[in-house]
Motif scaffolding. Structure first.
Motif, short mmCIF file in Angstrom:
data_model
loop_
_atom_site.label_atom_id
_atom_site.label_comp_id
_atom_site.label_asym_id
_atom_site.label_seq_id
_atom_site.Cartn_x
_atom_site.Cartn_y
_atom_site.Cartn_z
N LEU A 40 17.18 70.61 49.33
CA LEU A 40 16.97 69.62 50.43
C LEU A 40 18.32 69.64 51.38
CD1 LEU A 40 15.82 66.53 48.53
CD2 LEU A 40 14.77 67.73 50.45
N PHE A 41 19.44 70.15 50.78
CA PHE A 41 20.58 70.05 51.51
C PHE A 41 20.67 71.44 52.42
CE2 PHE A 41 25.08 71.77 52.14
CZ PHE A 41 25.53 70.75 53.26
N ALA B 220 18.25 61.30 58.42
CA ALA B 220 18.35 60.12 57.93
C ALA B 220 17.06 60.13 56.57
CB ALA B 220 17.82 58.91 58.70
N HIS B 221 16.10 60.73 56.71
CA HIS B 221 15.11 60.92 55.60
C HIS B 221 15.76 61.73 54.72
CE1 HIS B 221 11.28 61.09 53.72
NE2 HIS B 221 11.35 62.38 53.69
N THR B 222 16.30 62.87 54.93
CA THR B 222 17.16 63.70 53.79
C THR B 222 18.16 62.81 52.96
OG1 THR B 222 16.61 65.65 55.28
CG2 THR B 222 18.26 65.88 53.57
N ILE B 223 18.93 62.30 53.65
CA ILE B 223 20.10 61.38 53.27
C ILE B 223 19.44 60.40 52.24
CG2 ILE B 223 21.80 59.55 53.84
CD1 ILE B 223 22.45 61.27 56.10
N THR B 224 18.42 59.77 52.58
CA THR B 224 17.61 58.73 52.00
C THR B 224 17.24 59.44 50.43
OG1 THR B 224 17.12 57.40 53.71
CG2 THR B 224 15.84 57.28 51.66
N LEU B 225 16.61 60.71 50.84
CA LEU B 225 15.97 61.30 49.58
C LEU B 225 17.16 61.80 48.51
CD1 LEU B 225 13.36 63.74 51.13
CD2 LEU B 225 13.01 61.98 49.18
N LEU C 133 27.58 62.83 51.91
CA LEU C 133 29.10 62.56 52.82
C LEU C 133 28.96 64.02 53.94
CD1 LEU C 133 31.78 61.36 53.13
CD2 LEU C 133 32.72 63.21 51.34
N ILE C 134 28.64 65.15 53.44
CA ILE C 134 28.80 66.15 54.58
C ILE C 134 27.52 66.02 55.78
CG2 ILE C 134 28.31 68.64 55.12
CD1 ILE C 134 29.38 69.19 52.27
N LEU C 135 26.66 65.70 55.20
CA LEU C 135 25.45 65.28 56.24
C LEU C 135 25.79 64.00 57.28
CD1 LEU C 135 22.37 65.76 54.35
CD2 LEU C 135 23.29 67.44 55.96
N ASN C 136 26.70 63.01 56.66
CA ASN C 136 26.86 61.98 57.39
C ASN C 136 27.92 62.19 58.39
OD1 ASN C 136 25.35 59.56 56.81
ND2 ASN C 136 26.39 59.49 54.64
N LEU C 137 28.81 63.17 57.91
CA LEU C 137 30.12 63.78 58.77
C LEU C 137 29.70 64.59 59.91
CD1 LEU C 137 32.81 64.59 56.12
CD2 LEU C 137 32.76 62.64 57.87
N MET C 138 28.45 65.11 59.86
CA MET C 138 27.87 65.88 60.74
C MET C 138 26.89 65.20 61.79
SD MET C 138 26.74 69.33 58.32
CE MET C 138 25.95 69.95 59.76
N LYS C 139 26.91 63.75 61.78
CA LYS C 139 26.03 63.04 62.60
C LYS C 139 26.75 63.26 64.20
CE LYS C 139 23.55 60.01 59.81
NZ LYS C 139 23.23 58.50 59.57
#
Length: 114
Positions: free
Chosen positions: A27-28, A39-44, A108-114
């Motif tokens: 997924l990552f 957002a969908h990937t982070i929730t999953l 955390l990485i995905l949130n930092l990339m927002k």
């Protein structure tokens, strides 16, 4: 060595943890390559990582119950046997925690990339 640990921890609990670890990594990687709905990937990732953490703890508790049943049946148990039983019982917790930590790191990485 890793396959030995998986078998020691009990395939019923350990193989789902390994499979979910692979799913979390996939997924990552998919998110990094395709730039899909973040957002969908982070929730999953969040839901899956919490589930597998719970699954690991459940495996440990059931393993401890089985170990204590065996000890009760034998009466006296050596320290080595007790330590071996505890080690096996906690393998699912360790694998579940590692999978959980990777899931949270990816979030955390995905949130930092927002």
């Amino acid at each position: 060595m890793l396959l030995d640990r998986i078998q020691e921890g009990g395939p019923f609990f350990m193989w789902p943890i390994v499979i979910v670890f692979i799913i979390i990594v996939a997924l990552f990687v998919r998110q990094m390559i395709t730039k899909a709905d973040k957002a969908h990937t982070i929730t999953l990732l969040s839901n899956i990582s919490l589930f597998i953490l719970s699954w690991g703890f459940l495996g440990s508790v059931i393993g401890l119950i089985q170990a204590f049943d065996a000890i009760e049946g034998l009466g006296e148990v050596s320290q080595g046997m007790m330590a071996g039983g505890l080690k096996i019982a906690f393998l699912t917790t360790v694998f579940g925690l590692v999978t959980f930590i990777f899931g949270r790191l990816f979030i955390l990485i995905l949130n930092l990339m927002k």
